[in-house]
Design a protein around this motif. Structure first.
Motif, PDB file in Angstrom:
ATOM      1  N   LYS A 168      -6.427 -18.116 -19.431  1.00  0.00           N
ATOM      2  CA  LYS A 168      -6.703 -16.927 -20.242  1.00  0.00           C
ATOM      3  C   LYS A 168      -5.762 -16.921 -21.458  1.00  0.00           C
ATOM      4  O   LYS A 168      -6.197 -16.675 -22.587  1.00  0.00           O
ATOM      5  N   LEU A 169      -4.517 -17.183 -21.213  1.00  0.00           N
ATOM      6  CA  LEU A 169      -3.562 -17.210 -22.319  1.00  0.00           C
ATOM      7  C   LEU A 169      -3.943 -18.306 -23.319  1.00  0.00           C
ATOM      8  O   LEU A 169      -3.882 -18.105 -24.542  1.00  0.00           O
ATOM      9  N   GLY A 170      -4.374 -19.456 -22.721  1.00  0.00           N
ATOM     10  CA  GLY A 170      -4.780 -20.567 -23.589  1.00  0.00           C
ATOM     11  C   GLY A 170      -6.009 -20.177 -24.388  1.00  0.00           C
ATOM     12  O   GLY A 170      -6.092 -20.448 -25.591  1.00  0.00           O
ATOM     13  N   TRP A 171      -6.976 -19.517 -23.762  1.00  0.00           N
ATOM     14  CA  TRP A 171      -8.202 -19.111 -24.442  1.00  0.00           C
ATOM     15  C   TRP A 171      -7.897 -18.005 -25.449  1.00  0.00           C
ATOM     16  O   TRP A 171      -8.483 -17.996 -26.537  1.00  0.00           O
ATOM     17  N   GLU A 172      -7.046 -17.139 -25.033  1.00  0.00           N
ATOM     18  CA  GLU A 172      -6.724 -16.049 -25.969  1.00  0.00           C
ATOM     19  C   GLU A 172      -6.048 -16.638 -27.227  1.00  0.00           C
ATOM     20  O   GLU A 172      -6.355 -16.231 -28.342  1.00  0.00           O
ATOM     21  N   ASN A 173      -5.140 -17.571 -27.000  1.00  0.00           N
ATOM     22  CA  ASN A 173      -4.491 -18.209 -28.146  1.00  0.00           C
ATOM     23  C   ASN A 173      -5.521 -18.958 -28.993  1.00  0.00           C
ATOM     24  O   ASN A 173      -5.516 -18.883 -30.239  1.00  0.00           O
ATOM     25  N   GLU A 174      -6.373 -19.702 -28.307  1.00  0.00           N
ATOM     26  CA  GLU A 174      -7.401 -20.470 -29.014  1.00  0.00           C
ATOM     27  C   GLU A 174      -8.364 -19.525 -29.705  1.00  0.00           C
ATOM     28  O   GLU A 174      -8.782 -19.765 -30.866  1.00  0.00           O
ATOM     29  N   ALA A 175      -8.743 -18.427 -29.022  1.00  0.00           N
ATOM     30  CA  ALA A 175      -9.676 -17.457 -29.609  1.00  0.00           C
ATOM     31  C   ALA A 175      -9.026 -16.810 -30.846  1.00  0.00           C
ATOM     32  O   ALA A 175      -9.682 -16.583 -31.874  1.00  0.00           O
ATOM     33  N   THR A 176      -7.722 -16.540 -30.728  1.00  0.00           N
ATOM     34  CA  THR A 176      -7.014 -15.940 -31.871  1.00  0.00           C
ATOM     35  C   THR A 176      -7.020 -16.925 -33.031  1.00  0.00           C
ATOM     36  O   THR A 176      -7.234 -16.541 -34.195  1.00  0.00           O
ATOM     37  N   LEU A 177      -6.813 -18.186 -32.716  1.00  0.00           N
ATOM     38  CA  LEU A 177      -6.814 -19.200 -33.775  1.00  0.00           C
ATOM     39  C   LEU A 177      -8.205 -19.304 -34.388  1.00  0.00           C
ATOM     40  O   LEU A 177      -8.336 -19.381 -35.629  1.00  0.00           O
ATOM     41  N   ILE A 178      -9.216 -19.362 -33.562  1.00  0.00           N
ATOM     42  CA  ILE A 178     -10.595 -19.479 -34.064  1.00  0.00           C
ATOM     43  C   ILE A 178     -10.920 -18.221 -34.870  1.00  0.00           C
ATOM     44  O   ILE A 178     -11.525 -18.304 -35.949  1.00  0.00           O
ATOM     45  N   HIS A 179     -10.550 -17.107 -34.357  1.00  0.00           N
ATOM     46  CA  HIS A 179     -10.818 -15.844 -35.052  1.00  0.00           C
ATOM     47  C   HIS A 179     -10.134 -15.839 -36.430  1.00  0.00           C
ATOM     48  O   HIS A 179     -10.736 -15.435 -37.440  1.00  0.00           O
ATOM     49  N   THR A 180      -8.920 -16.305 -36.438  1.00  0.00           N
ATOM     50  CA  THR A 180      -8.187 -16.343 -37.688  1.00  0.00           C
ATOM     51  C   THR A 180      -8.855 -17.332 -38.640  1.00  0.00           C
ATOM     52  O   THR A 180      -8.976 -17.054 -39.856  1.00  0.00           O
ATOM     53  N   ASP A 181      -9.314 -18.460 -38.120  1.00  0.00           N
ATOM     54  CA  ASP A 181      -9.999 -19.451 -38.956  1.00  0.00           C
ATOM     55  C   ASP A 181     -11.261 -18.855 -39.559  1.00  0.00           C
ATOM     56  O   ASP A 181     -11.543 -19.057 -40.753  1.00  0.00           O
TER      57      ASP A 181
END
Length: 196
Positions: A168-181
């Motif tokens: 979840k933390l990994g996905w949240e981080n990845e989702a935050t990165l994707i969202h930011t992108d």
């Protein structure tokens, strides 16, 4: 006056004896007739007594024969009763012996059945005890297995939860990165990401 004297008539001896004989004959005649009648009656009575005696003898002989026959019949009946009693006694004795033997045989069979029953009850008690012991062991194993499964399940769930948390933390981080992108890409195109 004096009474006249009777005259005595002298009769001769012959006349006297014949007169005396006639008188005696006259006097004796009814007596003789009575004696004759009595004699005839006595003869008839004697004859009847002989006839009766013969009848009584025959009757006595017949009664003696009947008595002998009755005694013989009584003896035969007595002997037959003794024979039947002895036969009955023999039958009773043999039946008593047979029943005694049967009783002993049944007692032996009863003792064997009681031993078999006792052994069966002991076996049943032993089997029941073993079954109870096996059931108790199986219940203990089932409880142990249940506890082990529960422990494994909790451990697995804890591991899955920790992995999910990590993922979840990994996905949240990845989702935050994707969202930011994507936000930056939208801004590059001049679009406001909050309006979309």
């Amino acid at each position: 006056m004096p009474l006249p004297k009777k005259r005595k008539v002298k009769k001769t001896r012959k006349q006297k004896s014949s007169t005396l004989g006639e008188e005696r004959h006259k006097e004796a005649s009814p007596e003789a007739d009575a004696l004759k009648q009595h004699l005839v009656l006595q003869r008839d009575l004697a004859k009847q007594a002989r006839i009766d005696r013969e009848g009584f003898r025959q009757r006595l002989t017949e009664l003696e024969r009947n008595l002998e026959k009755a005694q013989k019949d009584k003896k035969d009946i007595y002997e037959e009763m003794i024979r039947q009693y002895q036969q009955f006694q023999r039958q009773s004795d043999s039946q008593i012996q047979r029943l005694e033997a049967e009783k002993q045989n049944l007692q032996v069979q009863l003792a064997a059945c009681q031993k078999t029953l006792q052994r069966s009850e002991e076996d049943r008690a032993k089997i029941s005890e073993e079954k109870d012991k096996a059931v108790a062991q199986m219940q203990q194993k089932a409880e142990e297995m249940e506890k082990e499964c529960e422990r494994i399940l909790h451990d697995s769930l804890d591991q899955v939860l920790s992995k999910l948390q990590a993922t979840k933390l990994g996905w949240e981080n990845e989702a935050t990165l994707i969202h930011t992108d994507y936000k930056n890409a939208l801004k590059d195109f001049g679009l406001n990401p909050l309006e979309i």
